[in-house]
Design a protein around this motif. Structure first.
Motif, PDB file in Angstrom:
ATOM      1  N   ARG A  92     -49.758 -42.433 -40.470  1.00 35.94           N
ATOM      2  CA  ARG A  92     -49.705 -43.123 -38.993  1.00 35.94           C
ATOM      3  C   ARG A  92     -48.797 -42.199 -38.276  1.00 35.94           C
ATOM      4  O   ARG A  92     -49.367 -42.090 -36.998  1.00 35.94           O
ATOM      5  CB  ARG A  92     -49.246 -44.626 -39.418  1.00 35.94           C
ATOM      6  CG  ARG A  92     -50.430 -45.556 -39.830  1.00 35.94           C
ATOM      7  CD  ARG A  92     -50.021 -47.086 -39.790  1.00 35.94           C
ATOM      8  NE  ARG A  92     -48.787 -47.201 -40.511  1.00 35.94           N
ATOM      9  CZ  ARG A  92     -48.921 -47.458 -41.657  1.00 35.94           C
ATOM     10  NH1 ARG A  92     -49.858 -47.606 -42.321  1.00 35.94           N
ATOM     11  NH2 ARG A  92     -47.640 -47.865 -42.452  1.00 35.94           N
ATOM     12  N   MET A  93     -47.771 -41.787 -38.966  1.00 36.26           N
ATOM     13  CA  MET A  93     -46.925 -41.029 -38.134  1.00 36.26           C
ATOM     14  C   MET A  93     -47.538 -39.726 -37.590  1.00 36.26           C
ATOM     15  O   MET A  93     -47.249 -39.145 -36.540  1.00 36.26           O
ATOM     16  CB  MET A  93     -45.591 -40.858 -38.647  1.00 36.26           C
ATOM     17  CG  MET A  93     -44.729 -42.211 -39.055  1.00 36.26           C
ATOM     18  SD  MET A  93     -43.396 -41.643 -40.043  1.00 36.26           S
ATOM     19  CE  MET A  93     -42.090 -41.317 -38.723  1.00 36.26           C
ATOM     20  N   ALA A  95     -50.603 -39.098 -36.852  1.00 34.31           N
ATOM     21  CA  ALA A  95     -51.610 -39.370 -35.763  1.00 34.31           C
ATOM     22  C   ALA A  95     -51.118 -39.320 -34.532  1.00 34.31           C
ATOM     23  O   ALA A  95     -51.496 -39.063 -33.435  1.00 34.31           O
ATOM     24  CB  ALA A  95     -52.254 -40.785 -36.069  1.00 34.31           C
ATOM     25  N   ASN A  96     -49.546 -39.776 -34.583  1.00 35.12           N
ATOM     26  CA  ASN A  96     -48.919 -40.051 -33.361  1.00 35.12           C
ATOM     27  C   ASN A  96     -48.101 -38.525 -32.849  1.00 35.12           C
ATOM     28  O   ASN A  96     -47.382 -38.614 -31.956  1.00 35.12           O
ATOM     29  CB  ASN A  96     -47.931 -41.183 -33.155  1.00 35.12           C
ATOM     30  CG  ASN A  96     -48.631 -42.234 -33.544  1.00 35.12           C
ATOM     31  OD1 ASN A  96     -49.686 -42.427 -32.742  1.00 35.12           O
ATOM     32  ND2 ASN A  96     -48.281 -43.353 -34.084  1.00 35.12           N
ATOM     33  N   ASP A  97     -48.056 -37.693 -33.804  1.00 30.06           N
ATOM     34  CA  ASP A  97     -47.295 -36.345 -33.732  1.00 30.06           C
ATOM     35  C   ASP A  97     -48.317 -35.203 -34.039  1.00 30.06           C
ATOM     36  O   ASP A  97     -48.239 -34.560 -35.076  1.00 30.06           O
ATOM     37  CB  ASP A  97     -46.293 -36.658 -34.619  1.00 30.06           C
ATOM     38  CG  ASP A  97     -45.365 -35.352 -34.605  1.00 30.06           C
ATOM     39  OD1 ASP A  97     -45.361 -34.386 -33.811  1.00 30.06           O
ATOM     40  OD2 ASP A  97     -44.391 -35.196 -35.649  1.00 30.06           O
ATOM     41  N   PRO A  98     -48.954 -34.778 -33.043  1.00 29.66           N
ATOM     42  CA  PRO A  98     -49.980 -33.489 -33.589  1.00 29.66           C
ATOM     43  C   PRO A  98     -49.091 -32.129 -33.848  1.00 29.66           C
ATOM     44  O   PRO A  98     -49.849 -31.236 -34.175  1.00 29.66           O
ATOM     45  CB  PRO A  98     -50.832 -33.284 -32.328  1.00 29.66           C
ATOM     46  CG  PRO A  98     -50.042 -34.093 -31.237  1.00 29.66           C
ATOM     47  CD  PRO A  98     -49.331 -35.261 -31.773  1.00 29.66           C
ATOM     48  N   ASN A 101     -46.753 -33.406 -37.281  1.00 31.03           N
ATOM     49  CA  ASN A 101     -47.623 -34.126 -38.234  1.00 31.03           C
ATOM     50  C   ASN A 101     -46.898 -35.275 -38.766  1.00 31.03           C
ATOM     51  O   ASN A 101     -46.650 -35.480 -40.226  1.00 31.03           O
ATOM     52  CB  ASN A 101     -48.235 -33.401 -39.292  1.00 31.03           C
ATOM     53  CG  ASN A 101     -49.559 -32.686 -38.544  1.00 31.03           C
ATOM     54  OD1 ASN A 101     -50.169 -33.229 -37.756  1.00 31.03           O
ATOM     55  ND2 ASN A 101     -49.718 -31.453 -38.839  1.00 31.03           N
ATOM     56  N   GLY A 102     -45.713 -35.483 -38.440  1.00 30.15           N
ATOM     57  CA  GLY A 102     -44.899 -36.585 -39.051  1.00 30.15           C
ATOM     58  C   GLY A 102     -43.805 -36.109 -40.014  1.00 30.15           C
ATOM     59  O   GLY A 102     -43.127 -36.863 -40.676  1.00 30.15           O
TER      60      GLY A 102
END
Length: 164
Positions: A92-93, A95-98, A101-102
């Motif tokens: 999930r992280m 997906a919000n941090d291209p 990648n978290g």
């Protein structure tokens, strides 16, 4: 005192792997086989409970699940559940941090730091693999086991040729 060399294998795993050298196998005490897969302990919930039923059913089918193996199976399932939750949180992280990648997070002071979820997922994955190897569930462990269904007493048409 520490011992060196290979860890000893339980006799039931030696039997599943075969005994090509025809060495005498030790006469170990055998724990009671369960008539069916037992209910998981109360603390095994969610993903861990799902894994309990999947893995426990297969271990039982292979004759590898006894009364005293339930605690080890519970530890494996717990590690699986924790690993899966951490892996999903990382996804999930990501997906919000291209860009990262978290893998990197910002601390309360604004500095970059390694995401603790990465270590949590890694720790539980390692635990899971160690427990899985005890049951012969990893590819390497499985390659050394030729498991058959203990309820299947049928023989191939060539069995008499080998038996002599």
């Amino acid at each position: 005192m520490t011992t060196t060399g290979r860890r000893p294998l339980p006799t039931h795993l030696k039997l599943l792997r075969g005994n090509p050298g025809q060495r005498k196998l030790p006469n170990e005490p055998q724990p009671e086989q369960l008539p069916d897969v037992p209910e998981p302990p109360p603390f095994i919930t969610g993903y861990a409970a799902d894994e309990w039923w999947i893995t426990g059913t297969e271990l039982h089918r292979m004759g590898l699940l006894t009364k005293i193996d339930c605690a080890t199976l519970a530890a494996y399932c717990h590690a699986y559940g924790q690993w899966r939750m951490a892996a999903e949180a990382l996804a999930r992280m990501a997906a919000n941090d291209p860009v990262m990648n978290g893998q990197i997070i910002k601390t309360k002071y604004g500095d970059a730091a390694a995401n603790p979820l990465v270590n949590i997922a890694r720790k539980h994955a390692g635990d899971m693999v160690r427990y899985a190897a005890e049951f012969g569930l990893t590819p390497a462990a499985r390659s050394r086991i030729s498991a058959t269904n203990p309820a299947d007493n049928s023989q191939s048409k060539f069995a008499g040729l080998i038996a002599g």
